[in-house]
Scaffold this active site. Sequence first.
Site, PDB file in Angstrom:
ATOM      1  N   GLU A  25       0.802  -1.312   0.193  1.00 23.29           N
ATOM      2  CA  GLU A  25       0.053  -0.035   0.002  1.00 23.29           C
ATOM      3  C   GLU A  25       0.674   1.295  -0.044  1.00 23.29           C
ATOM      4  OE1 GLU A  25      -1.628   1.471   3.995  1.00 23.29           O
ATOM      5  OE2 GLU A  25      -1.184  -0.443   4.571  1.00 23.29           O
ATOM      6  N   LYS A  86      -5.820  10.776   1.025  1.00 17.94           N
ATOM      7  CA  LYS A  86      -5.864   9.248   1.431  1.00 17.94           C
ATOM      8  C   LYS A  86      -6.990   8.822   0.570  1.00 17.94           C
ATOM      9  CE  LYS A  86      -5.958   6.719   5.744  1.00 17.94           C
ATOM     10  NZ  LYS A  86      -5.929   6.845   7.257  1.00 17.94           N
ATOM     11  N   VAL A 106      -5.932   0.092   2.714  1.00 19.11           N
ATOM     12  CA  VAL A 106      -5.978  -1.293   2.454  1.00 19.11           C
ATOM     13  C   VAL A 106      -7.117  -1.706   1.490  1.00 19.11           C
ATOM     14  CG1 VAL A 106      -6.621  -3.370   3.582  1.00 19.11           C
ATOM     15  CG2 VAL A 106      -5.050  -1.738   4.584  1.00 19.11           C
ATOM     16  N   ASP A 138     -19.530   2.656  13.050  1.00 17.19           N
ATOM     17  CA  ASP A 138     -18.174   2.969  12.583  1.00 17.19           C
ATOM     18  C   ASP A 138     -17.518   1.851  12.366  1.00 17.19           C
ATOM     19  OD1 ASP A 138     -16.050   4.123  11.608  1.00 17.19           O
ATOM     20  OD2 ASP A 138     -15.781   5.652  13.171  1.00 17.19           O
ATOM     21  N   SER A 140     -14.607   0.010   9.298  1.00 18.30           N
ATOM     22  CA  SER A 140     -13.611   0.247   8.050  1.00 18.30           C
ATOM     23  C   SER A 140     -14.152  -0.440   6.986  1.00 18.30           C
ATOM     24  CB  SER A 140     -12.303  -0.314   8.647  1.00 18.30           C
ATOM     25  OG  SER A 140     -11.481  -0.282   7.517  1.00 18.30           O
ATOM     26  N   LYS A 159      -5.052  -2.412  14.973  1.00 21.54           N
ATOM     27  CA  LYS A 159      -4.738  -1.638  15.836  1.00 21.54           C
ATOM     28  C   LYS A 159      -5.578  -1.769  17.236  1.00 21.54           C
ATOM     29  CE  LYS A 159      -2.074   2.042  13.327  1.00 21.54           C
ATOM     30  NZ  LYS A 159      -2.057   1.277  12.220  1.00 21.54           N
TER      31      LYS A 159
END
Length: 301
Positions: A25, A86, A106, A138, A140, A159
């Site tokens: 990435e 981003k 990702v 929320d 990803s 994380k």
Amino acid sequence: MPTSLVLSDEVRDAVASGAPVLALESTIFTHGLPRPRNVEVALEAEEIVRAAGVVPATIGLVGGVPTVGLSTDEIVSLSNDDSVVKVSLRDVPVAAAKKLNGGTTVAATAFLAARAGVRVFSTGGLGGVHRGAQQTFDESADLGTLAGLPLVVVSAGVKSILDIPLTLERLETLNLAVVGYRTTDYPGFYVSDSGYDIEYSVDGVDEIVDIVGTRDGLGISSTLLVANPVAADKQLPIDVHDAVLASALAAAEADHVAGNDTTPFLLDYIQRETKGASLDVNVEVYRGNVALGAQIAAALR
């Protein structure tokens, strides 16, 4: 190959001939690391891949063009571009139309890698379910995207600022298989053991190849996630990690930080409070995942 997707000659030739390729990435060097360390880490990752006899395919947007196999000059340019955006998967068409330079997350990297015929992708940590998602929803975009792509993705888990147990639940719901590399302790990026277990481990890359062969033979189209923990002697000390994480979460709540501002706030807080130690762990994690991803790519030939 889609006309809107550009492959470097090296990557195109490798994919066409069946030579091993590893996707990397670009957000790690456009948004994740400070200058000049970002360029150093990006180029070092490519060197690690080449040393394993694998072609690196660093992915990003150059002038709006989704590019699989950035050149050294392009990596350096994106690393030093203050206006680089981003780019998650939903943003790719918009950034392309606006001819923006972009670092791919990702989700975006995985999608573009799969479209280019690249089968293995190494990253640092996955996105996941955020704390408080029961109210905010929320989550990803990484998870939903990977659920529809037949890749192998190597990461050090997610994380620890995220809700790890809820993330593991979502991975199960989305049919995303997770195997620990020589462990059933699910890593928490900064630490080798998040405190949560996964069901399966693999002892080497040959097992990963067998799993992928069975998955593909059955026509299952979801990503195999390989959880590769940072070495225990390289992790953020557990007591430091736990104290700083608790303090960061409290600070975010006190400052009413919410939404897209939460993750950068927490990561910046942890970096400052650990005097850069968390950044060193980040780099160590990435090196390990790149090395393992290269081994897997070579074995999948």
